[in-house]
Design a protein around this motif. Structure first.
Motif, PDB file in Angstrom:
ATOM      1  N   MET A 278      16.644   9.237   7.179  1.00  0.00           N
ATOM      2  CA  MET A 278      15.464   8.611   7.762  1.00  0.00           C
ATOM      3  C   MET A 278      14.174   9.021   7.047  1.00  0.00           C
ATOM      4  N   THR A 279      13.905  10.319   7.051  1.00  0.00           N
ATOM      5  CA  THR A 279      12.693  10.742   6.330  1.00  0.00           C
ATOM      6  C   THR A 279      13.035  11.374   4.983  1.00  0.00           C
ATOM      7  N   ASP A 280      13.914  10.731   4.237  1.00  0.00           N
ATOM      8  CA  ASP A 280      14.226  11.243   2.904  1.00  0.00           C
ATOM      9  C   ASP A 280      13.089  10.868   1.938  1.00  0.00           C
ATOM     10  N   GLY A 281      13.181  11.312   0.729  1.00  0.00           N
ATOM     11  CA  GLY A 281      12.116  11.104  -0.245  1.00  0.00           C
ATOM     12  C   GLY A 281      11.734   9.651  -0.420  1.00  0.00           C
ATOM     13  N   ARG A 282      12.754   8.817  -0.470  1.00  0.00           N
ATOM     14  CA  ARG A 282      12.488   7.405  -0.756  1.00  0.00           C
ATOM     15  C   ARG A 282      11.682   6.723   0.336  1.00  0.00           C
ATOM     16  N   THR A 283      12.187   6.828   1.574  1.00  0.00           N
ATOM     17  CA  THR A 283      11.481   6.145   2.665  1.00  0.00           C
ATOM     18  C   THR A 283      10.066   6.674   2.843  1.00  0.00           C
ATOM     19  N   ARG A 284       9.936   7.991   2.645  1.00  0.00           N
ATOM     20  CA  ARG A 284       8.599   8.558   2.802  1.00  0.00           C
ATOM     21  C   ARG A 284       7.658   7.992   1.732  1.00  0.00           C
ATOM     22  N   ARG A 285       8.181   7.932   0.532  1.00  0.00           N
ATOM     23  CA  ARG A 285       7.372   7.409  -0.564  1.00  0.00           C
ATOM     24  C   ARG A 285       6.952   5.961  -0.289  1.00  0.00           C
ATOM     25  N   ARG A 286       7.940   5.191   0.157  1.00  0.00           N
ATOM     26  CA  ARG A 286       7.643   3.790   0.418  1.00  0.00           C
ATOM     27  C   ARG A 286       6.633   3.629   1.556  1.00  0.00           C
ATOM     28  N   GLU A 287       6.823   4.407   2.597  1.00  0.00           N
ATOM     29  CA  GLU A 287       5.900   4.352   3.729  1.00  0.00           C
ATOM     30  C   GLU A 287       4.480   4.705   3.269  1.00  0.00           C
ATOM     31  N   ASP A 288       4.427   5.666   2.372  1.00  0.00           N
ATOM     32  CA  ASP A 288       3.144   6.093   1.820  1.00  0.00           C
ATOM     33  C   ASP A 288       2.476   4.953   1.056  1.00  0.00           C
ATOM     34  N   THR A 289       3.265   4.263   0.259  1.00  0.00           N
ATOM     35  CA  THR A 289       2.735   3.124  -0.502  1.00  0.00           C
ATOM     36  C   THR A 289       2.213   2.037   0.429  1.00  0.00           C
ATOM     37  N   ARG A 290       3.013   1.714   1.433  1.00  0.00           N
ATOM     38  CA  ARG A 290       2.587   0.693   2.400  1.00  0.00           C
ATOM     39  C   ARG A 290       1.269   1.091   3.058  1.00  0.00           C
ATOM     40  N   GLN A 291       1.162   2.363   3.403  1.00  0.00           N
ATOM     41  CA  GLN A 291      -0.057   2.859   4.036  1.00  0.00           C
ATOM     42  C   GLN A 291      -1.256   2.692   3.097  1.00  0.00           C
ATOM     43  N   ARG A 292      -1.064   3.061   1.830  1.00  0.00           N
ATOM     44  CA  ARG A 292      -2.155   2.932   0.861  1.00  0.00           C
ATOM     45  C   ARG A 292      -2.559   1.467   0.694  1.00  0.00           C
ATOM     46  N   LEU A 293      -1.573   0.574   0.724  1.00  0.00           N
ATOM     47  CA  LEU A 293      -1.875  -0.851   0.615  1.00  0.00           C
ATOM     48  C   LEU A 293      -2.668  -1.334   1.835  1.00  0.00           C
ATOM     49  N   PHE A 294      -2.278  -0.855   3.015  1.00  0.00           N
ATOM     50  CA  PHE A 294      -3.009  -1.202   4.237  1.00  0.00           C
ATOM     51  C   PHE A 294      -4.463  -0.773   4.122  1.00  0.00           C
ATOM     52  N   VAL A 295      -4.664   0.467   3.722  1.00  0.00           N
ATOM     53  CA  VAL A 295      -6.022   1.000   3.630  1.00  0.00           C
ATOM     54  C   VAL A 295      -6.848   0.188   2.638  1.00  0.00           C
ATOM     55  N   ALA A 296      -6.272  -0.063   1.465  1.00  0.00           N
ATOM     56  CA  ALA A 296      -6.994  -0.829   0.444  1.00  0.00           C
ATOM     57  C   ALA A 296      -7.322  -2.227   0.964  1.00  0.00           C
ATOM     58  N   ALA A 297      -6.346  -2.863   1.571  1.00  0.00           N
ATOM     59  CA  ALA A 297      -6.537  -4.237   2.049  1.00  0.00           C
ATOM     60  C   ALA A 297      -7.596  -4.300   3.136  1.00  0.00           C
ATOM     61  N   VAL A 298      -7.548  -3.375   4.066  1.00  0.00           N
ATOM     62  CA  VAL A 298      -8.478  -3.427   5.190  1.00  0.00           C
ATOM     63  C   VAL A 298      -9.916  -3.253   4.707  1.00  0.00           C
ATOM     64  N   GLU A 299     -10.130  -2.372   3.740  1.00  0.00           N
ATOM     65  CA  GLU A 299     -11.489  -2.165   3.234  1.00  0.00           C
ATOM     66  C   GLU A 299     -12.007  -3.406   2.503  1.00  0.00           C
ATOM     67  N   LEU A 300     -11.184  -3.933   1.619  1.00  0.00           N
ATOM     68  CA  LEU A 300     -11.615  -5.088   0.840  1.00  0.00           C
ATOM     69  C   LEU A 300     -11.831  -6.314   1.720  1.00  0.00           C
ATOM     70  N   ILE A 301     -10.916  -6.552   2.657  1.00  0.00           N
ATOM     71  CA  ILE A 301     -11.046  -7.737   3.508  1.00  0.00           C
ATOM     72  C   ILE A 301     -12.240  -7.598   4.446  1.00  0.00           C
ATOM     73  N   ALA A 302     -12.519  -6.374   4.879  1.00  0.00           N
ATOM     74  CA  ALA A 302     -13.697  -6.167   5.729  1.00  0.00           C
ATOM     75  C   ALA A 302     -14.968  -6.539   4.970  1.00  0.00           C
ATOM     76  N   GLU A 303     -15.015  -6.172   3.692  1.00  0.00           N
ATOM     77  CA  GLU A 303     -16.218  -6.433   2.907  1.00  0.00           C
ATOM     78  C   GLU A 303     -16.357  -7.899   2.501  1.00  0.00           C
ATOM     79  N   GLN A 304     -15.245  -8.484   2.079  1.00  0.00           N
ATOM     80  CA  GLN A 304     -15.325  -9.796   1.438  1.00  0.00           C
ATOM     81  C   GLN A 304     -14.654 -10.920   2.206  1.00  0.00           C
ATOM     82  N   GLY A 305     -13.819 -10.589   3.159  1.00  0.00           N
ATOM     83  CA  GLY A 305     -13.046 -11.616   3.845  1.00  0.00           C
ATOM     84  C   GLY A 305     -11.672 -11.776   3.216  1.00  0.00           C
ATOM     85  N   PHE A 306     -10.765 -12.387   3.971  1.00  0.00           N
ATOM     86  CA  PHE A 306      -9.377 -12.536   3.525  1.00  0.00           C
ATOM     87  C   PHE A 306      -9.265 -13.365   2.244  1.00  0.00           C
TER      88      PHE A 306
END
Lengths: 197, 197
Positions: B1-29
């Motif tokens: 469940m929390t092996d290296g791979r899933t953690r890494r992937r979850e981390d990537t998804r989180q970073r994508l969420f953060v990046a997307a939310v900031e950019l979309i807040a500033e400029q729109g979807f």
DNA sequence: GTTTTTGTACTGACCGGTCAGTCTAGGAAG
DNA sequence: CTTCCTAGACTGACCGGTCAGTACAAAAAC
């Protein structure tokens, strides 16, 4: 000045404004294409560029036109009234405006708090002009003792502006069948209570 | 469940969420490109599509995640409190949330009242869930006599939700240097007055 | 313990479609 | 005929989405 040509051109510009405001309200500025605007206005794409320098300039002139109208109605609403009545008149003017130009109000609500857009400065400036009318009224009320002395003029003014916008548009979008008079009543009630000294 | 791979992937998804939310807040979807999101998250474009089906799906999952969090905090805030205190707790919870996730709040304010977008249904649904928590509180208050009997539950709930959003975001965008605690005080004062029987 | 295999996470060049903006031929008005 | 305006085909940049390939960790085989 109002010869056939100018009138015709003014008419075309007006139709483009109407088309643009509706589409941008629904989809946002970026998602709205110039072809869409031209099609809905019933003119060719070239006409858009004959009448406006660019898509961005069209939008900026639209904002100027729309908010200019609102500011003018704000001014007309408050002249000659004592502070507390003027405040109620402002709420009424804002909602009345939103009822008549619902698409523009929706557009404003969606684009008002954006950052990092080319037209952001223009919008910020225009917002300032509209809110200044409210601020003058609030300031006069505080000075004359008609409004609470601890009221922060700048905050209260922009809050009043934003609240009217959000409550009215929320109603328009999510409960469009109910009359806007109810919103007006509710908002007036709130403002009246908050304005109590 | 929390092996290296899933953690890494979850981390990537989180970073994508953060990046997307900031950019979309500033400029729109629409104005935000997938390349921008990938670049800000520090991954390749392909990674976005490895983790999410499409740009729209990424946005929808973002909305689900963000509003789900807000709804959970609403629920946690009201449990066990009597109606009037619960109402104050809701205002506090909303502003607290906005302070912590300001970009998401800005995004919500800008995209909430759009029509004719693919993700509009999703957003409408999620908004309904969050507001339902408020509505339950208001309904209980009206039933127990703690709140005015003539209060329209549906209107009051969505108005409360929307007002908190505009006032807070307006403050964040136009007066970012001032503490949000002041907004909280002002809003609580308004709600308290309006809730008077 | 070392080698081989397998599955997963990620990369970035590339493709096809879309859209802002241009250009020019021609229609309407005077 | 001249001037003002409109039409819509066209261009080039850009963007969402794809795909063949790389990296690497962990299991399997020996």
């Amino acid at each position: 000045m109002t010869d056939g040509r100018t009138r015709r051109r003014e008419d075309t510009r007006q139709r483009l404004f109407v088309a643009a405001v509706e589409l941008i309200a629904e989809q946002g500025f970026s998602a709205t294409t110039v072809d869409d605007i031209a099609a809905r206005a019933g003119v060719a794409k070239g006409t858009v560029y004959y009448n406006f320098e660019s898509k961005t300039v069209l939008f900026e002139e639209l904002l100027r036109h729309g908010i200019g109208l609102l500011t003018a109605e704000f001014r007309a609403a408050v002249t000659g009234l004592p502070p507390r009545e003027a405040l109620a008149a402002l709420v009424r003017a804002e909602l009345d405006y939103i009822r008549r130009y619902r698409a523009f109000a929706q557009l404003l609500l969606s684009e008002m708090w954006r950052t990092n857009r080319e037209w952001q400065q223009t919008l910020r400036l225009l917002r300032g002009e509209a809110i200044e009318v409210i601020a003058e009224t609030v300031r006069a009320g505080v000075a004359s003792g008609d409004l609470p002395a601890d009221l922060d003029v700048r905050t209260a003014s922009s809050a009043l502006f934003g609240v009217g916008l959000v409550v009215a548009v929320d109603w328009l979008v999510f409960q469009p069948d109910r009359p806007i008079e109810d919103v007006q009543e509710a908002l007036l009630g709130i403002v009246r209570r908050v304005a109590q000294t």
